[in-house]
Design a protein around this motif. Structure first.
Motif, PDB file in Angstrom:
ATOM      1  N   ILE A   8       0.840  -1.200   0.000  1.00 49.28           N
ATOM      2  CA  ILE A   8       0.000   0.000   0.000  1.00 49.28           C
ATOM      3  C   ILE A   8       0.874   1.248   0.000  1.00 49.28           C
ATOM      4  CG2 ILE A   8      -1.633   1.359   1.372  1.00 49.28           C
ATOM      5  CD1 ILE A   8      -2.712  -1.373   2.412  1.00 49.28           C
ATOM      6  N   ALA A   9       1.869   1.281   0.874  1.00 47.37           N
ATOM      7  CA  ALA A   9       2.749   2.443   0.979  1.00 47.37           C
ATOM      8  C   ALA A   9       3.482   2.690  -0.327  1.00 47.37           C
ATOM      9  CB  ALA A   9       3.741   2.247   2.123  1.00 47.37           C
ATOM     10  N   ARG A  10       4.001   1.642  -0.934  1.00 50.87           N
ATOM     11  CA  ARG A  10       4.735   1.764  -2.197  1.00 50.87           C
ATOM     12  C   ARG A  10       3.847   2.363  -3.286  1.00 50.87           C
ATOM     13  NH1 ARG A  10       6.247  -3.355  -2.872  1.00 50.87           N
ATOM     14  NH2 ARG A  10       4.578  -3.784  -4.321  1.00 50.87           N
ATOM     15  N   LYS A  11       2.615   1.894  -3.362  1.00 53.80           N
ATOM     16  CA  LYS A  11       1.681   2.409  -4.371  1.00 53.80           C
ATOM     17  C   LYS A  11       1.333   3.872  -4.106  1.00 53.80           C
ATOM     18  CE  LYS A  11      -2.767   1.534  -6.501  1.00 53.80           C
ATOM     19  NZ  LYS A  11      -2.557   1.292  -7.879  1.00 53.80           N
ATOM     20  N   LEU A  12       1.066   4.218  -2.850  1.00 48.73           N
ATOM     21  CA  LEU A  12       0.710   5.592  -2.511  1.00 48.73           C
ATOM     22  C   LEU A  12       1.851   6.570  -2.794  1.00 48.73           C
ATOM     23  CD1 LEU A  12      -1.252   5.023   0.815  1.00 48.73           C
ATOM     24  CD2 LEU A  12      -2.202   5.907  -1.328  1.00 48.73           C
ATOM     25  N   VAL A  13       3.078   6.231  -2.368  1.00 47.11           N
ATOM     26  CA  VAL A  13       4.188   7.173  -2.568  1.00 47.11           C
ATOM     27  C   VAL A  13       4.535   7.331  -4.039  1.00 47.11           C
ATOM     28  CG1 VAL A  13       5.152   6.904  -0.253  1.00 47.11           C
ATOM     29  CG2 VAL A  13       6.081   5.541  -2.122  1.00 47.11           C
ATOM     30  N   SER A  14       4.498   6.250  -4.796  1.00 46.59           N
ATOM     31  CA  SER A  14       4.829   6.379  -6.217  1.00 46.59           C
ATOM     32  C   SER A  14       3.737   7.132  -6.972  1.00 46.59           C
ATOM     33  CB  SER A  14       5.096   5.017  -6.855  1.00 46.59           C
ATOM     34  OG  SER A  14       3.925   4.245  -6.879  1.00 46.59           O
TER      35      SER A  14
END
Length: 160
Positions: A8-14
């Motif tokens: 989730i974090a990876r998708k949100l930051v990118s």
């Protein structure tokens, strides 16, 4: 690290940090950076709170021996101020430890240490339109946590 929170974090930051640049810097007990996207008004309010004093800035792709190091607050502040004119072209979170890798238009990367035994190292807060506040936090013990005021948002982000 919790695989679901990392995903989730990876998708949100990118999705939301790419294309932004530093607009405002606040200095209190920690450094807080507000980001803005001058080319896309739909990007939400985003801030990065840096609570660690361990950073690296340089070329992480070709240098095999880069390491985060303790940096005096004055040096950190100077570095961040010099980055305010550059756009963020890539963002990622480390897999073994939640280091935050922010690559700027110069091709150099700011690495914010995400590994601390006792303290949160960094946090990203985003206010997403119609969805509320989302926080991504590098928590003690090489872990990553994602909090949202609307938990359905988190479920939807992983299934899009």
């Amino acid at each position: 690290m919790n695989k679901e929170d990392h995903q989730i974090a990876r998708k949100l930051v990118s999705t939301y940090l790419t294309g932004t640049q530093i607009s405002t810097i606040h200095l209190t007990g920690f450094i807080s950076i507000e980001l803005i996207n001058l080319y896309d008004a739909t990007i939400p309010d985003i801030s990065i709170r840096i609570e660690t004093d361990r950073l690296y800035y340089g070329d992480v792709e070709s240098s095999k021996d880069w390491v985060v190091r303790h940096m005096p607050k004055e040096e950190m502040l100077h570095l961040i101020v010099t980055l305010h004119t550059e756009r963020i072209i890539a963002v990622r979170i480390g897999k073994a430890a939640p280091h935050l890798f922010i690559t700027f238009s110069s091709g150099k990367t700011l690495v914010i240490n995400g590994s601390d035994t006792y303290y949160e190292s960094w946090a990203i807060d985003m206010t997403l339109p119609d969805k509320g506040l989302v926080s991504i936090v590098a928590v003690p013990g090489d872990e990553l946590a994602v909090f949202a005021s609307d938990n359905t948002l988190l479920h939807n982000q992983t299934h899009e």
